[in-house]
Design a protein around this motif. Structure first.
Motif, short mmCIF file in Angstrom:
data_model
loop_
_atom_site.label_atom_id
_atom_site.label_comp_id
_atom_site.label_asym_id
_atom_site.label_seq_id
_atom_site.Cartn_x
_atom_site.Cartn_y
_atom_site.Cartn_z
N ALA A 262 0.82 -1.22 0.00
CA ALA A 262 0.00 0.00 0.00
C ALA A 262 0.85 1.26 0.00
O ALA A 262 0.41 2.33 -0.43
CB ALA A 262 -0.93 0.00 1.21
N ILE A 263 2.10 1.15 0.48
CA ILE A 263 2.99 2.31 0.54
C ILE A 263 3.26 2.85 -0.86
O ILE A 263 3.50 4.04 -1.04
CB ILE A 263 4.32 1.93 1.24
N ARG A 311 11.73 2.24 -1.15
CA ARG A 311 11.46 2.73 -2.51
C ARG A 311 10.40 3.83 -2.54
O ARG A 311 10.49 4.76 -3.36
CB ARG A 311 11.03 1.56 -3.39
N TYR A 312 9.40 3.77 -1.65
CA TYR A 312 8.25 4.67 -1.80
C TYR A 312 7.93 5.55 -0.60
O TYR A 312 7.26 6.57 -0.76
CB TYR A 312 7.00 3.84 -2.14
N GLU A 313 8.35 5.18 0.62
CA GLU A 313 7.99 5.98 1.78
C GLU A 313 8.72 7.32 1.74
O GLU A 313 9.93 7.37 1.59
CB GLU A 313 8.38 5.23 3.07
N ARG A 314 7.96 8.41 1.88
CA ARG A 314 8.55 9.74 1.68
C ARG A 314 9.66 10.05 2.67
O ARG A 314 10.67 10.65 2.31
CB ARG A 314 7.46 10.81 1.78
N THR A 315 9.45 9.68 3.94
CA THR A 315 10.44 10.03 4.97
C THR A 315 11.01 8.78 5.64
O THR A 315 11.54 8.84 6.73
CB THR A 315 9.80 10.94 6.03
N GLY A 316 10.89 7.64 4.97
CA GLY A 316 11.34 6.39 5.57
C GLY A 316 12.82 6.14 5.33
O GLY A 316 13.31 6.23 4.21
N TRP A 317 13.54 5.84 6.39
CA TRP A 317 14.95 5.46 6.34
C TRP A 317 15.76 6.43 5.47
O TRP A 317 16.39 6.06 4.50
CB TRP A 317 15.11 4.03 5.87
N SER A 318 15.70 7.68 5.85
CA SER A 318 16.32 8.76 5.09
C SER A 318 17.82 8.86 5.35
O SER A 318 18.27 8.90 6.50
CB SER A 318 15.65 10.09 5.47
N LEU A 319 18.61 8.94 4.30
CA LEU A 319 20.04 9.17 4.41
C LEU A 319 20.33 10.61 4.85
O LEU A 319 21.28 10.87 5.59
CB LEU A 319 20.73 8.88 3.08
N ASP A 320 19.48 11.55 4.42
CA ASP A 320 19.68 12.95 4.79
C ASP A 320 19.49 13.15 6.29
O ASP A 320 20.32 13.77 6.96
CB ASP A 320 18.72 13.85 4.01
N TYR A 321 18.37 12.65 6.82
CA TYR A 321 18.14 12.77 8.25
C TYR A 321 19.20 12.00 9.04
O TYR A 321 19.65 12.43 10.10
CB TYR A 321 16.75 12.25 8.62
N GLY A 322 19.60 10.85 8.52
CA GLY A 322 20.62 10.06 9.19
C GLY A 322 21.92 10.81 9.35
O GLY A 322 22.53 10.81 10.43
N LYS A 323 22.36 11.46 8.28
CA LYS A 323 23.60 12.24 8.34
C LYS A 323 23.43 13.46 9.26
O LYS A 323 24.31 13.78 10.07
CB LYS A 323 23.98 12.71 6.93
N MET A 324 22.26 14.09 9.18
CA MET A 324 22.03 15.29 9.97
C MET A 324 22.11 15.01 11.47
O MET A 324 22.73 15.77 12.22
CB MET A 324 20.64 15.87 9.63
#
Length: 467
Positions: A262-263, A311-324
């Motif tokens: 569904a995602i 592949r599809y979740e907008r904010t799921g497992w983000s590399l940007d947030y992870g680095k930040m």
């Protein structure tokens, strides 16, 4: 949820387990000065089973670090490493010289486990004399006993060594509490004694007394959940052939799993505690999970290419947030706020993996991988079935897929602790933290056993550390 309509009951038990807990007493849920609750009817006692179980702890902040899943929750890793005399530093760097026992002054998860155990013991001990519908008593007592088994199981895997039949009679376990005498000191048992009590509380006879189906009451236990609990206990004891029929029965009774496809349309992983894949829901600290969890570089690389969340979740497992937030390139951080994965409870997916591993270990490799593929088809787009001809090949495939499925829970820690006791599957855990360093944890490290908190040991001299 049911618990929103009932009053809270928190039992003071500073001497019985060595845990200091505040007391909230109102109306019929009051506690007398001698620690005796005034609940007297079947209906009143049943309120103690209507818990919104929350452990007050996110496994990603401690157990997940040890098993190589996470670098914490919302942590700047450089800040963690700058404070060298903390438990978090010991876990992140695998430093065995840090005095974790002294630094662990309190453990909210440990406190809550024994708080809920006391609720269960109240149901079990007072139900025989309770007034009301006597026909409901056996099922309610059975539910309390299986929950008592599950709570103690969580505690013993976290705070003791991995169960090994050769050493279980001498290895230390935990205090197995079966009464409501809050001023009575509870004695730590051996590992063998602890597991024997757990298995007694989730025996075939007890499971048979559970209701056939809890419907949509995800905080209440039924036979699917009872079978799942017994399967998990036997599985952690490495009694794979014995665990298999219980896992299969749990799946038969509750085969539903969560469909991640569904995602693709919503671009949001929306999963709540009432999801039909939950046998019984037990939360961590926050009501969302795995939100704010930050994965290690190794864990982030375990996702399959077609994973719907990646592949599809907008904010799921983000590399940007992870680095930040972590300060490390390549770290993934989950920032979706509509996901409530089952943290300390059990799901149909988990039992599929339990049954799969049991089948693989007993020579039924294709059957085991078929169950793994059944789970993967609901989270991997264009899923290509796993195939293997040997146990070792099949286990490698299972371990990777299961690790991703269990992120945010304590069960990757449970699995790695168990696998580390087996020569064929033991391995080092390595934290690669960029310019901050690389750290390695050995399978035999004492860090795999979490310390009893100071506020428990202070009041109970039998609680010597298990490492």
């Amino acid at each position: 949820m049911i618990t929103k309509n009932i009053k809270s009951l928190v039992i003071a038990c500073s001497l019985c387990y060595g845990v200091a807990i505040l007391t909230a007493c109102e109306d019929q849920l009051d506690i007398t000065p001698k620690g005796k609750v005034t609940l007297a009817t079947v209906g009143e006692l049943e309120l103690l089973l209507n818990q919104e179980y929350l452990m007050g702890d996110m496994p990603a902040d401690n157990l997940g670090i040890l098993c190589g899943e996470t670098v914490g929750v919302f942590d700047q890793v450089s800040a963690v490493l700058s404070q060298t005399n903390t438990v978090k530093y010991a876990l992140m760097t695998f430093d065995e010289q840090v005095d974790r026992a002294t630094l662990t002054t309190n453990d909210v998860r440990y406190n809550n486990i024994y708080k809920y155990v006391n609720y269960m013991n109240t149901v079990i001990t007072k139900m025989p004399e309770a007034t009301g519908d006597a026909s409901r008593k056996p099922a309610l007592v059975a539910e309390a006993r299986v929950m008592r088994a599950w709570l103690h199981f969580l505690a013993v895997v976290i705070h003791a060594r991995q169960y090994d039949e050769a050493t279980a009679t001498t290895d230390g376990g935990i205090a197995y509490v079966t009464n409501t005498e809050v001023t009575e000191q509870k004695t730590k048992l051996t590992l063998e004694e602890t597991y024997r009590h757990i298995l007694d509380d989730c025996s075939d006879e007890v499971i048979a007394q559970l209701p056939a189906d809890h419907g949509d009451q995800v905080i209440r236990g039924d036979r699917a959940w009872g079978n799942a609990v017994r399967a998990m206990v036997l599985f952690q004891m490495k009694r794979y052939q014995e665990a298999l029929p219980y896992a299969q029965e749990a799946i038969r009774l509750r085969p539903q799993m969560f469909d991640h496809s569904a995602i693709k349309d919503t671009e949001e992983w929306t999963q709540d505690e009432t999801s039909e894949n939950n046998f019984l829901y037990m939360g961590g600290a926050a009501r969302v999970c795995p939100t704010m969890t930050m994965l290690t570089l190794e864990a982030g690389n375990l996702f399959e290419e077609g994973d719907y969340v990646i592949r599809y979740e907008r904010t799921g497992w983000s590399l940007d947030y992870g680095k930040m937030y972590s300060g490390i390139d390549g770290v993934r951080m989950y920032m979706g706020w509509s996901t409530q994965c089952n943290v300390y409870g059990l799901t149909s997916e988990q039992l599929h993996y339990v049954a799969a591993e049991c089948l693989i270990r007993t020579g039924k490799v294709s059957e085991g991988l078929s169950l793994v593929n059944t789970v993967r088809q609901l989270r991997i787009e264009d899923c290509q079935p796993f195939d293997a001809s040997t146990e070792q090949e099949a286990m490698q495939l299972l371990q990777r897929a299961k690790f991703v499925e269990q992120m945010g829970t304590p069960f990757n820690f449970f699995d790695r602790k168990r696998w580390n006791s087996e020569p064929a599957y033991r391995r080092d855990i390595t934290h690669r933290l960029g310019t901050l360093g690389t750290f390695t944890l050995k399978p035999e490290s004492p860090l795999w056993v979490m310390p009893f908190p100071v506020n428990a040991v202070r009041y109970n001299p039998t609680l010597t550390q298990n490492y």
